[in-house]
Enzyme design. Structure first.
Site, PDB file in Angstrom:
ATOM      1  N   SER A  99     -24.511 -36.248 -21.969  1.00  0.00           N
ATOM      2  CA  SER A  99     -25.325 -36.268 -23.186  1.00  0.00           C
ATOM      3  C   SER A  99     -26.292 -35.101 -23.297  1.00  0.00           C
ATOM      4  O   SER A  99     -26.932 -34.933 -24.340  1.00  0.00           O
ATOM      5  CB  SER A  99     -26.109 -37.577 -23.267  1.00  0.00           C
ATOM      6  N   GLU A 130       0.799  -1.222   0.000  1.00  0.00           N
ATOM      7  CA  GLU A 130       0.000   0.000   0.000  1.00  0.00           C
ATOM      8  C   GLU A 130       0.838   1.281   0.000  1.00  0.00           C
ATOM      9  O   GLU A 130       0.393   2.303  -0.499  1.00  0.00           O
ATOM     10  CB  GLU A 130      -0.943   0.004   1.214  1.00  0.00           C
TER      11      GLU A 130
END
Length: 943
Positions: free
Chosen positions: A366, A92
């Site tokens: 499927s 920071e």
């Protein structure tokens, strides 16, 4: 004239000086007046008024509230691990302990980066400024506020120590998951105190500060890990951790305190918690910030139908009165507008918050035959086409290994032909593997991308559910909703409108902006009619709800996933079952195998029956144009003729009344193919397939190799038409090849002489390549291609490599790390003789090269000087007469290991050192120092 000109220049100079003085005076007065408006630190109130955001269901019922419940525990600075302090400063504000509240270097750097990128992307706030912004100011982004923030930060720095400021910041900042301050963050994420954080844990927490929800490890552990590793790299680059610590932390597994996060009572018994989490995710997708969501007073109106949500949960409980073991999920969408009415994202939100419906990428099995069917119909390929249904079959792939396909459970059929319709009803893999090879996997991928379904891949195995990255149930719902909506895709949504607390509209969903025609109405209807039969007579019989409905089952290998997706004209619903661990197979439940047609179909049936109970039965909308199957020549799209090859004859679907009436205009005449240059057997195969009667003539030919066709009669390109099915005749002229000779040796020959020899042998393709060579003089041959004795003919390309003489340049070798003699030898071998050697003090090993003036790999004139620097090692200072500690600290600062005599407890001045000062040693060498300890006085000469 000269005097007048000088006077004018002097007058102008005086005028500009006055202007500058006036501007400076105005600036000083303006700055003074502005500074008088800056509030004093003691006049500011460190508080912020937050307003709760509310989330509403479709009927206006309040679902939940988002608020910033500041779960915080204040702890003193000495109770915070040094690791978290170092990590936060590194990511920071790396110059936190150097600036006075405002980092002017960072501001200038951010300004330059913004100018270069053309955006305001770089931040320049220090930790102190962030603390001021969070505690004293509103989040408005104005120049005045930024200036005030900076000036108050300077006041903060004057009133508090750096450690105190960092303490206040770490007790204030938000780390996500309701954690304010480093102590609560440590407890929530890791179940430990902030004083016990290790380096990797501290880096993860520090990485959360920029965007807590984005990098929250409970939401996305991969993003959190990437962000953590960035912080670790910054800590290492800023010398806050060693290389060993850095590498160890990088490899450390992220172990979270899941019991702590799951024990959060605020999440228990919440209505549709997975849906609410998805709403929150969508808010972030729409660029709303944490402050907007938790403090901004938003009013969020969603699509959740509480009645359908309850019915979805009850349907699952009906099928599974007790925990079945595997997890499950359900999503129900209105296909006509994209509204998500119900969403069950998992088995137990309080135990696992992962939303399998929106986040789970699972193999579909499927169920993925549906988009293949859609694309085949979009290409007018008829589902009445027939294929061999029995496996295993092997499909030759253009790239990669052959594809071996078998039916689910090795199922076999008593027929060698099956239509695509029946293959869909009974979910036959072998047929669909052949179908996708005709349709094209990339075309299916494109169809899916049109419905905003991505990362599917273009491997033909997708026809059987073999996707690159899997697919979410949310994405599967897009496929079925498109069919239910007559081929029109609408993006599924969960948020209809967002306003602020006073009703100003910030966002509103417009369904007409997110729709796309995927299939025309007849094609969509045709597909639906096939999928209806899956429920009435196929693998999805347990999903039958006694009213028009269409759907498809899906089961993956080893029973890892089971699906049922289906729809009515009013509602689309997809059900999934499986373990969250994607590689874990499902065992039988109550003696029944878990497949798409069992429990998922039954859950779908229970939900859809309840959801549509009070709604009138409606049929799927019949389009204006009905599709019909017509046998055609697939190449011309016309009715087939006698000459159409068998593989070109098949069925296509057309809108009734628009089917072809004319016969094939391609195969009633034959274009003589171009077989020139082909092998005789290949040419005959091509021609026999076209029903030609072939005659053969063999002749010598200077252009083509043996058994290669060099002429045809009639010539290629001529169209022969058969009027009465008479056979077509063609004569092939086949080359007997050329006589070959052995290529002479041209090594050491003069270029002109070699060319004359080749030309006398009638070689025409001669290439001359010039290059430097140390063995042959200029214009003499040093290599040839092909080599001496190779069998060649006059058409063979002959390349002669002709010397340009010795190369004046050489490639500079890499000398770094070599000792002096090896470096000199290596330079000499490379042709460099002009070597300058400089001896220089360094922390590298004595006698090795630490620098070279010309980089390795560079082409450099051999006559130019190359300079190398040789390490002398580190010069040993003379510490005789110095206090023990001073001497020890000095020597250790230079990288030496200090041995104290007579022992390490001795106190006093150094009376001797080995080796003596002004000698050179390698980094890490041992230096002995002898301490005078003759009296109590001498032992106290240094403290």
């Amino acid at each position: 004239m000269k005097k007048s000109k000088k006077g004018f220049i002097f007058g102008c100079l005086i005028f500009f000086v006055l202007i500058i003085i006036i501007i400076l005076f105005i600036g000083i007065i303006g700055g003074f007046l502005y500074l008088r408006t800056i509030p004093k630190l003691e006049d500011l109130t460190p508080s912020e008024i937050a307003e709760t955001s509310k989330v509403y269901a479709l009927d206006g019922t309040l679902l939940t509230e988002f608020h910033a419940a500041e779960n915080r525990e204040i702890i003193p600075f000495d109770k915070m691990s040094d690791n978290i302090k170092n990590a936060v400063v590194a990511v920071e504000d790396k110059r936190f302990y150097e600036h006075t509240g405002v980092d002017y270097k960072r501001i200038i750097g951010a300004l330059i980066a913004d100018i270069r990128s053309g955006t305001a992307a770089q931040g320049a706030s220090t930790i102190t400024m962030q603390y001021v912004k969070n505690v004293y100011f509103s989040p408005e982004k104005t120049l005045r506020r930024k200036i005030n923030e900076a000036l108050i930060a300077i006041q903060i720095e004057r009133n508090y120590t750096k450690d105190k400021i960092l303490e206040m910041y770490l007790n204030t900042i938000y780390f996500g998951s309701g954690a304010y301050g480093v102590e609560k963050a440590s407890q929530i994420y890791f179940g430990k105190h902030a004083s016990d954080l290790d380096i990797a844990q501290a880096a993860l927490l520090a990485g959360l500060i920029r965007a807590p929800e984005v990098y929250n490890p409970f939401n996305n552990i991969d993003k959190a890990k990437v962000r953590r590793n960035i912080v670790l790299k910054l800590m290492y680059d800023q010398d806050k951790i060693t290389k060993e610590q850095y590498l160890k932390a990088l490899s450390t597994e992220i172990i979270l305190n899941k019991e702590s996060i799951n024990s959060d009572l605020s999440n228990q018994n919440r209505t549709a918690p997975y849906f609410i989490d998805f709403v929150k995710q969508q808010l972030y997708e729409k660029k709303f910030t944490d402050r907007d969501v938790f403090k901004g007073g938003l009013r969020i109106y969603t699509t959740l139908d509480l009645s359908l949500q309850k019915k979805a949960e009850e349907a699952i409980k009906t099928i599974f009165p007790q925990d079945p073991g595997p997890s499950y999920g359900l999503i129900s969408v209105d296909p006509n507008n994209g509204y998500i009415y119900a969403l069950v994202g998992g088995k137990d939100y309080n135990k696992n918050k992962f939303n399998v419906i929106t986040q789970g990428k699972r193999q579909p099995g499927s169920i993925f035959k549906v988009p293949v069917l859609m694309e085949s119909i979009r290409q007018h390929l008829s589902p009445n086409d027939k294929y061999n249904p029995n496996g295993p079959i092997t499909i030759d792939m253009p790239s990669g290994p052959d594809w071996v396909v078998e039916n689910y459970g090795n199922e076999r059929f008593d027929t060698n032909e099956m239509t695509v319709i029946n293959a869909t009803i009974h979910s036959v893999n072998v047929v669909y593997a052949q179908l996708i090879m005709k349709v094209g996997a990339k075309n299916v991928e494109k169809l899916l991308s049109d419905m905003e379904i991505y990362d599917i891949g273009s491997n033909p195995a997708i026809a059987l559910g073999g996707l690159e990255n899997g697919i979410s149930p949310l994405d599967v719902s897009k496929i079925f909703s498109t069919l239910a909506n007559n081929g029109i895709y609408r993006q599924p949504v969960c948020i209809l409108k967002i306003t602020d607390s006073v009703g100003n509209v910030l966002y509103e969903y417009n369904p007409d902006l997110n729709k796309k025609v995927i299939l025309d109405e007849p094609s969509a209807y045709y597909t639906t009619k096939i999928l209806q039969r899956v429920i009435t007579e196929g693998t999805g019989k347990r999903a039958n709800i006694g009213r028009p409905a269409a759907g498809k089952t899906g089961t993956t290998s080893d029973y890892r996933d089971a699906w049922f997706g289906g729809y009515t004209p009013e509602l689309t619903t997809v059900v999934w079952m499986g373990y969250l661990e994607s590689n874990k197979p499902m065992e039988k439940i109550d003696g029944r195998t878990v497949v798409g047609g069992s429990f998922p179909a039954e859950i779908w049936r229970e939900f859809m029956s309840a959801a549509l109970k009070d709604k009138p039965i409606s049929e799927f909308k019949s389009p204006n144009g009905e599709l019909v199957d017509v046998q055609v020549c697939l190449e011309s799209g016309l009715l087939p003729t006698f000459w159409c090859p068998k593989e070109s004859i098949g069925y296509m679907i057309f809108t009734k009344g628009k089917e072809p009436k004319e016969y094939c205009n391609i195969h009633n005449k034959v274009l003589v193919p171009d077989v020139i240059g082909k092998d005789i057997n290949e040419a005959k195969q091509i021609l026999e397939q076209l029903n030609f009667v072939i005659s053969e003539v063999f002749e010598f030919n200077d252009t083509y190799n043996e058994n290669i066709v060099f002429k045809t009669e009639p010539n290629s390109g001529i169209i022969l038409e058969s009027l009465s099915n008479e056979p077509l005749s063609i004569t092939l002229y086949i080359s007997k090849g050329l006589e070959t000779i052995e290529l002479p040796n041209f090594y050491g020959a003069l270029k002109e002489n070699a060319i004359k020899i080749l030309q006398s042998l009638k070689f025409q393709n001669i290439e001359i390549v010039y290059d430097y060579n140390d063995t042959q003089p200029i214009d003499y041959i040093f290599n040839q291609d092909p080599q001496q004795g190779t069998k060649v003919n006059k058409n063979t390309k002959i390349t002669l490599y002709v010397s340009k003489g010795e190369n004046p340049e050489g490639v500079v070798p890499d000398l770094i790390g070599l000792n002096e003699s090896d470096a000199v030898k290596k330079l000499n071998e490379a042709g460099f003789k002009n070597i300058n050697i400089i001896y220089e003090e360094s922390d590298k090993d004595i006698g090795i090269v630490i620098w070279q003036s010309v980089q390795s790999g560079v082409n450099y004139l051999k006559t130019q000087q190359v300079t190398i620097k040789i390490s002398l090692g580190i010069k040993v200072p003379n510490v005789v007469g110095m206090g023990k500690n001073s001497a020890k600290n000095l020597l250790e600062s230079l990288g030496f290991i200090v041995k104290i005599l007579p022992d390490s407890t001795a106190i006093g001045k150094v009376i001797n050192q080995i080796p003596p000062g002004n000698t050179y040693l390698s980094y890490g060498s041992i230096i002995e120092i002898t301490i005078e300890t003759t009296s109590e006085t001498s032992s106290n000469t240094e403290t």
